[in-house]
Scaffold this motif. Structure first.
Motif, PDB file in Angstrom:
ATOM      1  N   PHE A 268      42.457 -24.313  23.574  1.00 48.67           N
ATOM      2  CA  PHE A 268      41.196 -24.642  22.906  1.00 48.67           C
ATOM      3  C   PHE A 268      40.184 -23.509  22.829  1.00 48.67           C
ATOM      4  O   PHE A 268      39.204 -23.625  22.122  1.00 48.67           O
ATOM      5  N   ARG A 270      37.957 -20.410  21.900  1.00 51.48           N
ATOM      6  CA  ARG A 270      37.608 -19.784  20.620  1.00 51.48           C
ATOM      7  C   ARG A 270      37.538 -18.278  20.751  1.00 51.48           C
ATOM      8  O   ARG A 270      37.463 -17.570  19.768  1.00 51.48           O
ATOM      9  N   ARG A 271      37.508 -17.805  21.978  1.00 54.12           N
ATOM     10  CA  ARG A 271      37.512 -16.362  22.214  1.00 54.12           C
ATOM     11  C   ARG A 271      38.354 -16.077  23.448  1.00 54.12           C
ATOM     12  O   ARG A 271      38.241 -16.780  24.448  1.00 54.12           O
ATOM     13  N   GLU A 327      38.192 -13.349  19.036  1.00 55.29           N
ATOM     14  CA  GLU A 327      38.336 -14.555  18.213  1.00 55.29           C
ATOM     15  C   GLU A 327      39.716 -14.600  17.568  1.00 55.29           C
ATOM     16  O   GLU A 327      40.380 -15.638  17.553  1.00 55.29           O
ATOM     17  N   ALA A 330      42.325 -15.555  20.147  1.00 53.09           N
ATOM     18  CA  ALA A 330      42.298 -16.989  20.462  1.00 53.09           C
ATOM     19  C   ALA A 330      42.983 -17.776  19.348  1.00 53.09           C
ATOM     20  O   ALA A 330      43.750 -18.708  19.604  1.00 53.09           O
ATOM     21  N   GLU A 331      42.736 -17.338  18.120  1.00 57.50           N
ATOM     22  CA  GLU A 331      43.338 -18.009  16.964  1.00 57.50           C
ATOM     23  C   GLU A 331      44.863 -17.893  17.015  1.00 57.50           C
ATOM     24  O   GLU A 331      45.592 -18.869  16.822  1.00 57.50           O
ATOM     25  N   ARG A 334      46.283 -20.082  19.809  1.00 58.64           N
ATOM     26  CA  ARG A 334      46.268 -21.509  19.417  1.00 58.64           C
ATOM     27  C   ARG A 334      47.405 -21.803  18.446  1.00 58.64           C
ATOM     28  O   ARG A 334      48.107 -22.792  18.578  1.00 58.64           O
TER      29      ARG A 334
END
Ligand SMILES: [Zn+2]
Ligand SMILES: [Zn+2]
Lengths: 344, 173
Positions: A268, A270-271, A327, A330-331, A334
């Motif tokens: 989860f 975001r960074r 970012e 993290a993307e 995920r």
């Protein structure tokens, strides 16, 4: 993007503790001085000859992509380093250096380094013998067209006398979380050095618990023996590491909680900084070893290799600030996690 | 070589580390090695053939060569032996023959005295100088017979026969 599954996207044997195995063979073309004494014409001839011979590798189903360091930008070079396709030392210089890389990134021919040619084969997990055999097959095919410097007594002649004989170096990357925690790695390094092997701490996979063990013996034993010796030692190290982990986790009631919180963070966040990701991967790896969590180890290898600073930048194709890279990382994490079936 | 930490005991373990991009090479004795914190700044980025042992080779050689400068040059690559000791690399394949005497102590130290190649032999090599290799094989055969290693002797005899046939075939081709 390539259609090939990369080597790190496959699971290997023993792969909770063992990240990957690599075998390299150093070769020099007969009739030329060693790399550091070659002139430009000779360097070009060497590249041309080896590249031409490498066309034969399609018989092994390998199609090689050429990366000429002369025309490669710094960022791309850093990506090559993060993907462990060549040493930073090799990538530092550009003139007269070429890399031939297979689609799955498991086979790499580095031309123009310390030796004219370094054939490297990498696989996930503990696969010294398998990688050694493939390296030999590649060597056999190249040798149909090329004459390598060789002498009966000293074997393959290398620029440095350290690699005389087989010219082969077999290495295994290990995650030694438990032994590190119990301060056992220095003693281990000492023990294995008496068997002609060396243990290093490694940063390539990020976390501080990653080590590389390398068999440095090249003269007086066969390639098979060198590979088998290393596998035997690594199996013993795996046993010790598992025991050390159990000892570390004894009474650690909160371990499982930490493990799943970490997974949640990756799912989860975001960074993510590289350090955070590496620490998380290390913990998850222990969780897999201890059978407290079920995740494919290949996922951890893939993230460790593809989420480096340069790879993130290169993947985005634009300049990103440190925050922007976090970012993007993290993307990526995920996305990779959403691809797999996550636990009961 | 003495341990670089205590300078008292002979070094038995060698460590390679890269700190902030700078390479360091440490030789330690057993005792110091055990207490050496290996986990922390101790990083080596990649498996690489430009490896630390070479530095060891270099330092060993330079110590020796200072007292016995030699004017000999390799006829192929024109390397001097002191150039070889400076770079830690030989100039070409022929340097190994030209400077074999000078290199010998280092080779013995690196690989063990009298150690010879046991690994793969390129097919091309046996074709290129069969007589040389045949002679060596015949020597090994004699040794095998003397030490009553009959299995190896039989293997060698077959191999010699094969190579003799191959070299005859090669002459016709
Ligand atoms: Zn000491
Ligand atoms: Zn030479």
């Amino acid at each position: 993007m390539s259609i090939f599954l990369k080597w790190y996207e496959e699971n290997g044997s023993e792969d909770a503790v063992v990240l990957s195995s690599t075998v390299s063979l150093a070769r020099n073309l007969s009739g030329y001085p060693f790399s550091h004494l070659t002139n430009q014409t000779e360097r070009e001839e060497i590249i041309q000859k080896i590249t031409a011979a490498a066309a034969r590798l399609d018989r092994l189903g390998l199609s090689m992509r050429t990366v000429d360091l002369q025309t490669t930008e710094d960022l791309q070079r850093m990506v090559l380093a993060e993907h462990r396709l060549a040493s930073r030392e090799f990538l530092r210089r550009s003139g007269g250096r070429v890399l031939l890389v297979s689609g799955d990134e498991s086979v790499c021919l580095a031309i123009g380094g310390e030796d004219h040619l370094l054939i490297s084969v990498t696989a996930a997990g503990l696969e010294c013998e398998k990688t050694m055999r493939l390296a030999q097959q590649i060597d056999d095919l190249l040798e149909e067209q090329l004459t390598f410097a060789f002498q009966d007594r000293l074997g393959y002649l290398t620029a440095s006398p350290d690699h005389l004989g087989t010219g082969m170096q077999a290495s295994v990357m290990l995650h030694l979380f438990g032994m590190d925690r119990l301060s056992l790695t220095a003693k281990l390094a000492n023990t294995v050095s008496k068997m002609g092997m060396q243990l290093y701490g490694v940063r390539a996979f990020g976390a501080t618990h990653d080590y590389q063990i390398t068999n440095r013996m090249t003269l007086g034993l066969t390639e098979e023996q060198a590979a088998m010796n290393l596998e035997t030692i690594v199996r013993q190290i795996i046993d010790r590491e598992m025991a050390a982990q159990s000892e570390c986790l004894q009474g650690a009631e909160r371990f499982e909680d930490r493990l799943y919180r970490t997974l949640g963070e990756l799912q989860f966040a975001r960074r993510l900084s590289l350090e955070e990701l590496q620490a998380a991967l290390s913990l998850l790896r222990v969780g897999i070893c201890q059978k407290r969590i079920s995740l494919p180890p290949r996922l951890l290898n893939t993230l460790a290799i593809t989420a480096g600073e340069a790879s993130i930048l290169f993947g985005k194709g634009e300049f990103l600030s440190a925050g922007g890279r976090e970012e993007a990382r993290a993307e990526l994490v995920r996305a990779r996690l959403s691809e797999i079936e996550l636990l009961k | 070589m003495l341990c670089e930490k205590c300078r008292q005991h002979p070094a038995s373990v060698s460590y390679h580390q890269i700190i902030d991009g700078e390479e360091k090479w440490l030789c330690l004795c057993d005792g110091c090695a055990e207490s050496f914190d290996l986990s922390h700044p101790f990083t080596e980025e990649f498996s690489d053939f430009s490896d630390p042992k070479q530095n060891l080779f270099r330092s060993r050689l330079s110590g020796r060569v200072a007292d016995e400068p030699t004017k000999k040059r390799c006829p192929f690559c024109e390397s001097h032996f002191d150039e070889i000791t400076k770079t830690g690399r030989l100039g070409c394949e022929h340097c190994y023959e030209v400077f074999f005497g000078e290199l010998r102590p280092t080779l013995d130290h690196l690989h063990g005295a009298g150690t010879v190649h046991k690994g793969k032999v390129p097919r091309r090599h046996t074709e290129s100088d069969p007589s040389d290799r045949l002679m060596q094989l015949k020597e090994r055969l004699q040794q095998a017979i003397e030490s009553q290693a009959f299995e190896e002797a039989a293997r060698l005899r077959d191999l010699i026969r094969l190579l003799e046939q191959a070299s005859k075939g090669g002459e016709e081709a």
